[in-house]
Motif scaffolding. Structure first.
Motif, PDB file in Angstrom:
ATOM      1  N   ASP A 171       0.817  -1.215   0.000  1.00  0.00           N
ATOM      2  CA  ASP A 171       0.000   0.000   0.000  1.00  0.00           C
ATOM      3  C   ASP A 171       0.848   1.261   0.000  1.00  0.00           C
ATOM      4  OD1 ASP A 171      -2.230  -1.585   0.015  1.00  0.00           O
ATOM      5  OD2 ASP A 171      -2.589  -1.422   2.178  1.00  0.00           O
ATOM      6  N   LEU A 172       2.004   1.220   0.673  1.00  0.00           N
ATOM      7  CA  LEU A 172       2.870   2.401   0.717  1.00  0.00           C
ATOM      8  C   LEU A 172       3.392   2.731  -0.679  1.00  0.00           C
ATOM      9  CD1 LEU A 172       4.443   4.614   2.135  1.00  0.00           C
ATOM     10  CD2 LEU A 172       6.238   2.921   2.671  1.00  0.00           C
ATOM     11  N   GLN A 173       3.816   1.703  -1.405  1.00  0.00           N
ATOM     12  CA  GLN A 173       4.306   1.933  -2.765  1.00  0.00           C
ATOM     13  C   GLN A 173       3.197   2.488  -3.655  1.00  0.00           C
ATOM     14  OE1 GLN A 173       5.159  -1.387  -5.546  1.00  0.00           O
ATOM     15  NE2 GLN A 173       7.260  -0.556  -5.628  1.00  0.00           N
ATOM     16  N   GLN A 174       1.985   1.950  -3.523  1.00  0.00           N
ATOM     17  CA  GLN A 174       0.854   2.425  -4.317  1.00  0.00           C
ATOM     18  C   GLN A 174       0.542   3.881  -4.012  1.00  0.00           C
ATOM     19  OE1 GLN A 174      -0.905   0.578  -6.765  1.00  0.00           O
ATOM     20  NE2 GLN A 174      -1.593   2.668  -7.211  1.00  0.00           N
ATOM     21  N   ALA A 175       0.599   4.237  -2.731  1.00  0.00           N
ATOM     22  CA  ALA A 175       0.326   5.619  -2.336  1.00  0.00           C
ATOM     23  C   ALA A 175       1.378   6.571  -2.898  1.00  0.00           C
ATOM     24  CB  ALA A 175       0.269   5.722  -0.821  1.00  0.00           C
ATOM     25  N   LEU A 176       2.643   6.168  -2.862  1.00  0.00           N
ATOM     26  CA  LEU A 176       3.717   7.003  -3.403  1.00  0.00           C
ATOM     27  C   LEU A 176       3.579   7.152  -4.920  1.00  0.00           C
ATOM     28  CD1 LEU A 176       6.703   5.622  -1.299  1.00  0.00           C
ATOM     29  CD2 LEU A 176       5.676   7.903  -1.121  1.00  0.00           C
ATOM     30  N   HIS A 177       3.232   6.065  -5.597  1.00  0.00           N
ATOM     31  CA  HIS A 177       3.010   6.121  -7.049  1.00  0.00           C
ATOM     32  C   HIS A 177       1.873   7.076  -7.389  1.00  0.00           C
ATOM     33  CE1 HIS A 177       5.056   1.995  -8.031  1.00  0.00           C
ATOM     34  NE2 HIS A 177       5.920   2.988  -7.969  1.00  0.00           N
ATOM     35  N   ASN A 178       0.773   6.996  -6.639  1.00  0.00           N
ATOM     36  CA  ASN A 178      -0.364   7.889  -6.880  1.00  0.00           C
ATOM     37  C   ASN A 178       0.036   9.349  -6.707  1.00  0.00           C
ATOM     38  OD1 ASN A 178      -1.958   5.659  -7.326  1.00  0.00           O
ATOM     39  ND2 ASN A 178      -2.880   5.654  -5.279  1.00  0.00           N
ATOM     40  N   GLU A 179       0.833   9.602  -5.682  1.00  0.00           N
ATOM     41  CA  GLU A 179       1.286  10.976  -5.432  1.00  0.00           C
ATOM     42  C   GLU A 179       2.157  11.489  -6.571  1.00  0.00           C
ATOM     43  OE1 GLU A 179       3.757  13.480  -2.007  1.00  0.00           O
ATOM     44  OE2 GLU A 179       2.962  11.474  -1.565  1.00  0.00           O
ATOM     45  N   LEU A 180       3.021  10.620  -7.101  1.00  0.00           N
ATOM     46  CA  LEU A 180       3.903  11.007  -8.214  1.00  0.00           C
ATOM     47  C   LEU A 180       3.101  11.245  -9.496  1.00  0.00           C
ATOM     48  CD1 LEU A 180       6.861   8.574  -7.504  1.00  0.00           C
ATOM     49  CD2 LEU A 180       7.022  11.083  -7.586  1.00  0.00           C
ATOM     50  N   HIS A 199       2.868  14.887 -11.605  1.00  0.00           N
ATOM     51  CA  HIS A 199       3.356  15.042 -12.977  1.00  0.00           C
ATOM     52  C   HIS A 199       2.238  14.942 -14.012  1.00  0.00           C
ATOM     53  CE1 HIS A 199       7.049  13.826 -10.788  1.00  0.00           C
ATOM     54  NE2 HIS A 199       7.661  14.616 -11.648  1.00  0.00           N
ATOM     55  N   ARG A 200       1.007  15.090 -13.597  1.00  0.00           N
ATOM     56  CA  ARG A 200      -0.099  14.917 -14.541  1.00  0.00           C
ATOM     57  C   ARG A 200      -0.104  15.958 -15.660  1.00  0.00           C
ATOM     58  NH1 ARG A 200      -2.413  16.946  -9.870  1.00  0.00           N
ATOM     59  NH2 ARG A 200      -3.622  18.871 -10.087  1.00  0.00           N
ATOM     60  N   GLU A 201       0.544  17.116 -15.440  1.00  0.00           N
ATOM     61  CA  GLU A 201       0.595  18.114 -16.515  1.00  0.00           C
ATOM     62  C   GLU A 201       1.369  17.595 -17.722  1.00  0.00           C
ATOM     63  OE1 GLU A 201       4.231  18.656 -14.058  1.00  0.00           O
ATOM     64  OE2 GLU A 201       2.077  18.443 -13.631  1.00  0.00           O
ATOM     65  N   LEU A 202       2.298  16.650 -17.502  1.00  0.00           N
ATOM     66  CA  LEU A 202       3.000  16.028 -18.629  1.00  0.00           C
ATOM     67  C   LEU A 202       2.009  15.280 -19.516  1.00  0.00           C
ATOM     68  CD1 LEU A 202       6.228  14.522 -16.980  1.00  0.00           C
ATOM     69  CD2 LEU A 202       6.111  16.452 -18.561  1.00  0.00           C
ATOM     70  N   ALA A 203       1.132  14.503 -18.882  1.00  0.00           N
ATOM     71  CA  ALA A 203       0.129  13.741 -19.629  1.00  0.00           C
ATOM     72  C   ALA A 203      -0.832  14.675 -20.357  1.00  0.00           C
ATOM     73  CB  ALA A 203      -0.639  12.816 -18.685  1.00  0.00           C
ATOM     74  N   VAL A 236       5.735   6.106 -14.290  1.00  0.00           N
ATOM     75  CA  VAL A 236       6.044   6.247 -12.857  1.00  0.00           C
ATOM     76  C   VAL A 236       6.497   4.911 -12.277  1.00  0.00           C
ATOM     77  CG1 VAL A 236       4.990   6.606 -10.590  1.00  0.00           C
ATOM     78  CG2 VAL A 236       4.593   8.257 -12.420  1.00  0.00           C
ATOM     79  N   LYS A 237       5.826   3.824 -12.645  1.00  0.00           N
ATOM     80  CA  LYS A 237       6.163   2.510 -12.104  1.00  0.00           C
ATOM     81  C   LYS A 237       7.500   1.991 -12.634  1.00  0.00           C
ATOM     82  CE  LYS A 237       1.418   0.950 -11.224  1.00  0.00           C
ATOM     83  NZ  LYS A 237       0.389  -0.062 -11.542  1.00  0.00           N
ATOM     84  N   ARG A 238       7.862   2.386 -13.871  1.00  0.00           N
ATOM     85  CA  ARG A 238       9.074   1.840 -14.489  1.00  0.00           C
ATOM     86  C   ARG A 238      10.317   2.689 -14.246  1.00  0.00           C
ATOM     87  NH1 ARG A 238       6.308   0.810 -20.426  1.00  0.00           N
ATOM     88  NH2 ARG A 238       4.885  -0.879 -19.818  1.00  0.00           N
TER      89      ARG A 238
END
Length: 260
Positions: free
Chosen positions: A21-30, A34-38, A67-69
């Motif tokens: 869950d911690l990794q998922q939360a950090l990924h969501n935050e990232l 950076h959503r302006e890139l998308a 983000v995951k890779r």
């Protein structure tokens, strides 16, 4: 003082080593950060026939994958890694999902290139570019560029119910394929004929395939012309009932016709 770039790399490092869950939360935050890139990449593909909302959603999928890779130990600039990933995700979507009628791959790719070059040429020329100017800029022949421009209708074909010259598109271009109906009727007739006796098949063949007169058939088979006529009528009724089914109220054949 820690720079924003260093803080971002630290965030990626934490996410890469975290689990569950911690990794998922950090990924969501990232992703949110950076959503302006998308949004920026999705905007470069926007155009007639393309839904901006769909493009944005696909771009977000590409961003999530990036983000995951992303490994900060290999490269230190996330946008340089993420932008090509997002582009690739959108291109795959446009190639595989958004075409109602799919043109060749090279035509699809050329249309995407035109969508990017067209506004730049328009701004440079202070007018809409001609077909020749587009072809020169893209390094293609005019025929190929024209095909790519015309494939726009493959994204959202006109509805058959669309108004057209006082009527509808279906009134002009739609029609019943009588060849298919005829083929179906012939197939049903062939099945019905197979159930006839050999004598009836021979009679039917002589009259309707060789087009022999009834009197000639009667002389050949040792029958009267009236007997041939009645037997042919009975055969036709049999075939009709075999194909269409018996009528709801049908009068029985007369004794004279039945014994013909």
């Amino acid at each position: 003082m820690t720079s924003p770039e260093s803080a971002s790399l630290s965030h990626f490092t934490r996410a890469r080593h975290a689990r569950g869950d911690l990794q998922q939360a950090l990924h969501n935050e990232l992703v949110l950060k950076h959503r302006e890139l998308a949004d920026s990449v999705a905007g470069s593909y926007a155009g007639h026939g393309r839904d901006r909302g769909d493009l944005r959603q696909v771009a977000y999928i590409g961003l999530i994958k990036a983000v995951k890779r992303f490994d900060p130990a290999v490269g230190c600039h996330f946008p340089a890694f993420a932008v090509p990933t997002i582009h690739g995700e959108i291109k795959r979507y446009l190639r595989d999902q958004s075409w109602m009628v799919r043109p060749p791959r090279e035509v699809q790719d050329l249309r995407t290139s035109i969508a990017k070059v067209y506004p730049l040429l328009t701004q440079h020329l202070v007018r809409e570019p001609s077909l020749a100017e587009l072809a020169l800029e893209l390094g293609c022949d005019e025929k190929t560029v024209s095909e790519a421009l015309n494939c726009q209708s493959s994204l959202q074909p006109d509805s058959l119910d669309a108004p057209f010259e006082g009527g509808y598109v279906a009134d002009v271009y739609g029609h019943i394929d009588t060849r298919l109906e005829r083929a179906e009727n012939l197939a049903m007739l062939a099945l019905a004929i197979r159930k006839l006796t050999d004598r009836d098949k021979d009679l039917l063949f002589r009259r309707y395939f060789h087009e022999e007169p009834q009197q000639v058939i009667a002389d050949r088979l040792g029958m009267t012309q009236m007997q041939v006529s009645r037997r042919l009528a009975r055969i036709l009724v049999t075939l009709q009932q075999e194909i269409l089914g018996p009528p709801e109220s049908s009068a029985p054949l007369s004794a004279e016709a039945a014994s013909a």
